[in-house]
Write a protein that holds these residues in place. Structure first.
Motif, PDB file in Angstrom:
ATOM      1  N   LYS A   1       5.304-144.208  38.142  1.00  0.00           N
ATOM      2  CA  LYS A   1       4.062-143.822  38.804  1.00  0.00           C
ATOM      3  C   LYS A   1       3.510-144.910  39.716  1.00  0.00           C
ATOM      4  O   LYS A   1       2.436-144.754  40.305  1.00  0.00           O
TER       5      LYS A   1
ATOM      6  N   PRO B   1      -7.681-138.610  40.162  1.00  0.00           N
ATOM      7  CA  PRO B   1      -7.004-137.653  39.276  1.00  0.00           C
ATOM      8  C   PRO B   1      -6.975-136.244  39.869  1.00  0.00           C
ATOM      9  O   PRO B   1      -7.881-135.830  40.589  1.00  0.00           O
TER      10      PRO B   1
ATOM     11  N   PRO C   1      -2.948-140.984  37.086  1.00  0.00           N
ATOM     12  CA  PRO C   1      -2.572-140.446  38.399  1.00  0.00           C
ATOM     13  C   PRO C   1      -1.429-141.252  39.013  1.00  0.00           C
ATOM     14  O   PRO C   1      -1.383-142.474  38.878  1.00  0.00           O
TER      15      PRO C   1
ATOM     16  N   ARG D   1       3.338-132.194  28.789  1.00  0.00           N
ATOM     17  CA  ARG D   1       2.548-132.421  29.994  1.00  0.00           C
ATOM     18  C   ARG D   1       3.050-133.605  30.801  1.00  0.00           C
ATOM     19  O   ARG D   1       3.043-133.584  32.028  1.00  0.00           O
ATOM     20  N   TYR D   2       3.518-134.638  30.109  1.00  0.00           N
ATOM     21  CA  TYR D   2       3.909-135.863  30.797  1.00  0.00           C
ATOM     22  C   TYR D   2       5.370-135.858  31.233  1.00  0.00           C
ATOM     23  O   TYR D   2       5.741-136.578  32.152  1.00  0.00           O
TER      24      TYR D   2
ATOM     25  N   ASP E   1      -7.183-133.760  32.852  1.00  0.00           N
ATOM     26  CA  ASP E   1      -6.078-134.187  31.991  1.00  0.00           C
ATOM     27  C   ASP E   1      -5.182-135.226  32.662  1.00  0.00           C
ATOM     28  O   ASP E   1      -4.264-135.747  32.020  1.00  0.00           O
ATOM     29  N   ASP E   2      -5.434-135.523  33.917  1.00  0.00           N
ATOM     30  CA  ASP E   2      -4.591-136.466  34.663  1.00  0.00           C
ATOM     31  C   ASP E   2      -5.087-137.894  34.413  1.00  0.00           C
ATOM     32  O   ASP E   2      -5.764-138.488  35.249  1.00  0.00           O
TER      33      ASP E   2
ATOM     34  N   SER F   1      -1.554-140.197  44.615  1.00  0.00           N
ATOM     35  CA  SER F   1      -2.976-139.843  44.540  1.00  0.00           C
ATOM     36  C   SER F   1      -3.878-140.917  45.134  1.00  0.00           C
ATOM     37  O   SER F   1      -5.098-140.732  45.183  1.00  0.00           O
TER      38      SER F   1
END
Length: 392
Positions: free
Chosen positions: A169, A266, A274, A60-61, A270-271, A278
């Motif tokens: 990020k 988010p 962010p 996922r990441y 699951d985020d 975002s």
């Protein structure tokens, strides 16, 4: 939910007319590396914030990690990729907050006292990242040398990878903190409705002004509890019980004024981190807090007083609104809190001795301790405060 200069035992005292009272509060807040979770368990923040980097989380990441998992699944018939686990990334923090608050109060009339306090806050936090419970050594022994890309993936340092992910990020690095700043200024008005030999009733309005640091959406280690405006309304009643005992039940309600801040919203549940894209301006209304409690004081002599207190607190969930069709509801997750707190105090007063001409200065020195003993979605706070109050 950590608060500064709001832990003293409530009383119904006011200043005589035209009497000034400078005071100085020295306090420390410990235990905020522990949190009462949504099910009421007390956990270390290092455990609460730890992330298990199994194959699903890695995929996922990180797209490269997903390709690694898919590639490992092609070896044999045991879905080796699905069993791949880089372990637990543990985030250990040791936060401590200390404050010094000069306060000046004046008796406007014998019923009405005004005061203002300027808290200077020192924030220290030792932050470390560690990797635990990984099965990567097994995979290294089995698949090392197959390809340079696979070797690079198997040599992943979770701590370094996490810092790089935060950087990508747009978050600030998780460095140790040691900083001081002006907190939110507080202005208080205390009005005594009546007072007899045995009873008294007061109303206190305390206005908190947003003079402290603003909310920082890019700093995961920031306290982010300052830069707010609220009004704390308290009613307290005192009753002498005889034998030197005084009971003081009270109730308060903190109304938070909505403000506009920049937050990371988010994409979905699951985020958890962010990214910078975002960020948007949102209107925030921090949930209001209601408190009911009581204190019991024992006047051991003209100079010494002992006190103990207990209160129950309940805070509503926060609310967020924005101009886009974003998941603002996720910002309010686990923001409804409740907790129970106990307090204790010992104080020495030279006021009566001063009027008897046996003391040089009229003053009160008190030591107060409070602790959050249970709760939901709130940090534990063990507060120790020394208060020195003078009169002229």
């Amino acid at each position: 939910m950590v608060s500064v200069c709001a832990h003293a035992l409530t009383s119904t005292s006011t200043l005589p007319a035209n009497i000034n009272s400078p005071s100085f509060r020295f306090g420390s807040i410990d235990g905020i590396d522990q949190k009462y979770t949504e099910d009421g368990r007390l956990m270390k923040l290092g455990d609460y914030r730890s992330v298990v980097f199994d194959s699903a989380t890695l995929s996922r990441y990180n797209p490269d990690a997903k390709r690694l998992v898919d590639a490992l699944n092609r070896f044999g018939a045991h879905k080796l990729g699905d069993d791949f686990n880089l372990g637990v990334l543990r985030v250990d923090t040791k936060p401590q907050v200390k404050y010094f608050a000069p306060i000046f109060a004046r008796g406007i009339t014998k019923q009405w006292t005004l005061g203002v306090g300027l808290p200077v806050v020192s924030y220290k936090n030792d932050i470390s990242l560690s990797q635990q419970f990984s099965n990567i050594e097994y995979y290294r022994s089995q698949f090392k040398g197959i390809s340079p890309e696979l070797d690079e993936a198997l040599n992943t340092d979770l701590g370094q990878a996490a810092r790089q992910t935060l950087k990508n990020k747009g978050y600030k690095d998780l460095n140790n903190r040691n900083e001081s700043f002006l907190g939110d200024i507080q202005v208080a008005s205390i009005y005594k409705f009546f007072e007899t030999a045995d009873k008294a009733l007061i109303y206190q309005a305390q206005l908190t002004l947003p003079t402290g640091p603003k909310y920082d959406a890019d700093d995961l280690a920031a306290l982010n509890i300052f830069g707010r405006t609220n009004i704390n309304n308290t009613f307290a009643f005192s009753q002498r019980l005889g034998g030197g005992f005084i009971a003081v039940p009270y109730a308060s309600y903190i109304f938070n004024i909505p403000d506009d801040i920049t937050m990371r919203v988010p994409l979905d549940a699951d985020d958890s981190l962010p990214d910078a894209s975002s960020k948007e301006n949102v209107t925030r209304h921090i949930g209001n807090t209601a408190t009911v409690g009581g204190n019991l004081f024992y006047e051991a002599s003209d100079s010494w007083t002992l006190g103990a207190g207990y209160d129950i607190n309940a805070k509503e969930a926060d609310q967020f609104k924005g101009s886009k069709n974003s998941r603002y509801d996720l910002l309010a997750t686990n923001t409804r809190t409740q907790f129970q707190r106990v307090k204790g105090e010992i104080s020495y007063s030279s006021v009566k001795s001063y009027f008897k001409k046996s003391a040089v200065l009229p003053m009160i020195v008190s030591l107060e301790v409070s602790d959050v003993i249970s709760g939901v979605n709130v940090e534990r706070q063990l507060v120790q405060e020394l208060n020195v109050m003078m009169f002229f």
